[in-house]
Scaffold this motif. Structure first.
Motif, PDB file in Angstrom:
ATOM      1  N   LEU A 115      43.901 -41.442 -59.846  1.00 33.28           N
ATOM      2  CA  LEU A 115      43.189 -40.113 -60.211  1.00 33.28           C
ATOM      3  C   LEU A 115      43.522 -39.143 -62.138  1.00 33.28           C
ATOM      4  N   ARG A 116      44.129 -40.897 -63.000  1.00 33.69           N
ATOM      5  CA  ARG A 116      43.661 -39.885 -64.795  1.00 33.69           C
ATOM      6  C   ARG A 116      42.001 -40.590 -64.979  1.00 33.69           C
ATOM      7  N   ALA A 117      42.482 -42.561 -64.191  1.00 31.52           N
ATOM      8  CA  ALA A 117      40.886 -42.730 -64.054  1.00 31.52           C
ATOM      9  C   ALA A 117      39.920 -42.108 -63.740  1.00 31.52           C
ATOM     10  N   LEU A 118      39.893 -40.998 -62.709  1.00 28.75           N
ATOM     11  CA  LEU A 118      38.613 -40.673 -62.707  1.00 28.75           C
ATOM     12  C   LEU A 118      38.734 -39.172 -63.042  1.00 28.75           C
ATOM     13  N   LEU A 153      48.661 -36.335 -61.712  1.00 33.69           N
ATOM     14  CA  LEU A 153      49.059 -35.706 -60.305  1.00 33.69           C
ATOM     15  C   LEU A 153      50.062 -34.656 -60.413  1.00 33.69           C
ATOM     16  N   THR A 154      50.106 -33.806 -58.971  1.00 36.48           N
ATOM     17  CA  THR A 154      51.471 -33.228 -59.049  1.00 36.48           C
ATOM     18  C   THR A 154      52.481 -33.276 -58.074  1.00 36.48           C
ATOM     19  N   GLU A 155      51.258 -33.229 -56.594  1.00 34.90           N
ATOM     20  CA  GLU A 155      51.723 -33.758 -55.192  1.00 34.90           C
ATOM     21  C   GLU A 155      50.903 -34.595 -54.599  1.00 34.90           C
ATOM     22  N   LEU A 156      51.172 -35.255 -53.903  1.00 32.29           N
ATOM     23  CA  LEU A 156      50.762 -36.586 -52.637  1.00 32.29           C
ATOM     24  C   LEU A 156      51.501 -36.324 -51.328  1.00 32.29           C
ATOM     25  N   ARG A 157      50.464 -35.771 -50.551  1.00 33.77           N
ATOM     26  CA  ARG A 157      51.228 -35.005 -49.687  1.00 33.77           C
ATOM     27  C   ARG A 157      50.195 -36.305 -48.486  1.00 33.77           C
ATOM     28  N   GLY A 158      50.923 -36.557 -47.607  1.00 36.59           N
ATOM     29  CA  GLY A 158      50.157 -37.053 -46.325  1.00 36.59           C
ATOM     30  C   GLY A 158      49.442 -35.990 -45.180  1.00 36.59           C
ATOM     31  N   ILE A 159      48.176 -36.482 -44.892  1.00 36.98           N
ATOM     32  CA  ILE A 159      47.394 -35.527 -43.825  1.00 36.98           C
ATOM     33  C   ILE A 159      47.227 -36.456 -41.887  1.00 36.98           C
ATOM     34  N   HIS A 160      47.779 -35.099 -41.302  1.00 36.58           N
ATOM     35  CA  HIS A 160      48.373 -35.199 -40.355  1.00 36.58           C
ATOM     36  C   HIS A 160      47.188 -35.241 -39.157  1.00 36.58           C
ATOM     37  N   GLY A 161      47.200 -35.906 -38.158  1.00 37.10           N
ATOM     38  CA  GLY A 161      45.544 -36.094 -37.284  1.00 37.10           C
ATOM     39  C   GLY A 161      44.966 -37.107 -37.295  1.00 37.10           C
ATOM     40  N   GLY A 162      43.987 -37.651 -36.289  1.00 38.01           N
ATOM     41  CA  GLY A 162      42.637 -38.618 -36.978  1.00 38.01           C
ATOM     42  C   GLY A 162      43.714 -39.733 -37.176  1.00 38.01           C
ATOM     43  N   ILE A 163      42.456 -41.282 -36.593  1.00 38.95           N
ATOM     44  CA  ILE A 163      43.032 -42.333 -36.069  1.00 38.95           C
ATOM     45  C   ILE A 163      42.718 -43.444 -37.240  1.00 38.95           C
ATOM     46  N   ASP A 166      52.833 -43.596 -58.321  1.00 36.92           N
ATOM     47  CA  ASP A 166      52.343 -43.746 -59.285  1.00 36.92           C
ATOM     48  C   ASP A 166      51.005 -44.492 -59.707  1.00 36.92           C
ATOM     49  N   GLU A 167      50.569 -45.046 -58.658  1.00 42.72           N
ATOM     50  CA  GLU A 167      49.603 -46.423 -58.184  1.00 42.72           C
ATOM     51  C   GLU A 167      48.671 -44.932 -58.161  1.00 42.72           C
TER      52      GLU A 167
END
Length: 336
Positions: A16-19, A24-34, A10-11
């Motif tokens: 994204l609405r403010a921008l 928003l339909t999907e929120l997916r964490g990205i693997h890799g990096g630190i 929700d946050e």
């Protein structure tokens, strides 16, 4: 890019609405990096689905981030293919999520080329030189936060974790880099905003065409030569499935260096210090990987990089004939 901060759906949707980027339909964490928390966010706007990248910054503060974000916006305005930060109705491009600084940028097309050819290296060399020229009139300035002062501060922190051989190498190289930084030739190196982390996984290609550079959150004002050296160390080596090689690949280096020089020829000081900057680039990433490996932070999906790869690269660079790449650049400069 590990997930340290879990962002509620929700946050993220509210941001994204403010921008004005849609629902928003999907929120997916990205693997890799630190370094930072990154998500792919998919939105729906006017019946169309769009994908953006949401970054929550874990180490960088609100006072440092305007440099990176406005640098990206400046480059995008100059026609350099980079992600452009999204602004809200007030024109702000730096936002807040979970009490931390955050930004949303467009997702670049394509994929990274982890086993690059000469064609890929030429494209990167050409675009890196164009980026350096495009950044010369950028109005903000911030030092490379992972430059020599950070090396001097961090080496004592990692020394207790090293073998006698590793300790000797890192101490010797740090002393050498402090010596180089005091030379008149070093003071004569052309400088400006640089990417400072343009590895293979920070560049996108589609159908053989370079579609963009991304992950500018190590950018800062430094020598253009250091930026080129970082690229040569990662792109122009013999690649193996587990990055266990790291030996210099002359054909790839020639392709990148000649393409770079066709846009921005190196001056005499740069030619003389290229071997030293190759060593500097290897030291910087060996040191940061040692730090992340031995002093890790908790994170979901965290995969710290093995530091031994850049130890091998540094040892190879120290052993490389000092005039090898300088003469390589001279030959291709004359050929161009």
């Amino acid at each position: 890019m590990a997930v340290y901060t879990e962002v509620p759906f929700d946050e993220a949707a509210a941001l994204l609405r403010a921008l004005n980027l849609g629902e928003l339909t999907e929120l997916r964490g990205i693997h890799g990096g630190i370094e930072n928390t990154n998500y792919f966010v998919t939105t729906e706007r006017e019946g169309q689905h769009e994908t953006h990248v949401l970054t929550v910054f874990e180490r960088l503060g609100f006072e440092q981030l305007p440099y990176y974000l406005h640098f990206m916006k400046h480059l995008a305005g100059k026609g350099i293919p980079v992600p452009e930060p999204a602004a809200d109705a007030q024109g702000e491009i730096l936002h807040t999520l979970q009490g931390k600084p955050a930004a949303v940028v467009n997702k670049l097309r394509g994929h990274s080329e982890l086993a690059p050819t000469e064609s890929h290296c030429r494209a990167v060399g050409d675009m890196l030189a164009r980026l350096h020229l495009a950044g010369r009139d950028f109005g903000m300035s911030q030092p490379n936060l992972r430059g020599l002062p950070w090396w001097n501060e961090t080496v004592p922190v990692v020394l207790p974790h090293l073998s006698a051989s590793q300790s000797a190498l890192i101490r010797t190289e740090l002393a050498y880099q402090n010596h180089v930084a005091a030379l008149p030739a070093y003071a004569a190196l052309p400088r400006g905003p640089v990417h400072a982390d343009l590895f293979r996984d920070n560049v996108m290609f589609e159908d053989g065409e370079l579609t963009g550079f991304f992950d500018f959150y190590f950018a800062g004002n430094d020598s253009f030569l250091f930026d080129l050296a970082v690229c040569l160390n990662d792109w122009c080596i013999r690649h193996s499935a587990d990055d266990s090689d790291g030996q210099h690949d002359a054909a790839l280096a020639q392709a990148m260096a000649s393409a770079y020089q066709a846009v921005r020829p190196l001056n005499a000081a740069e030619r003389s210090l290229l071997p030293a900057m190759l060593r500097a680039g290897a030291l910087r990433f060996w040191l940061s990987r040692l730090w992340d490996w031995h002093l890790p932070r908790d994170a979901s999906m965290l995969k710290p990089h093995d530091p031994t790869h850049f130890e091998r690269v540094l040892r190879e660079r120290v052993g490389l004939a000092p005039d090898l790449l300088a003469s390589l650049l001279e030959e291709h400069s004359l050929a161009a």
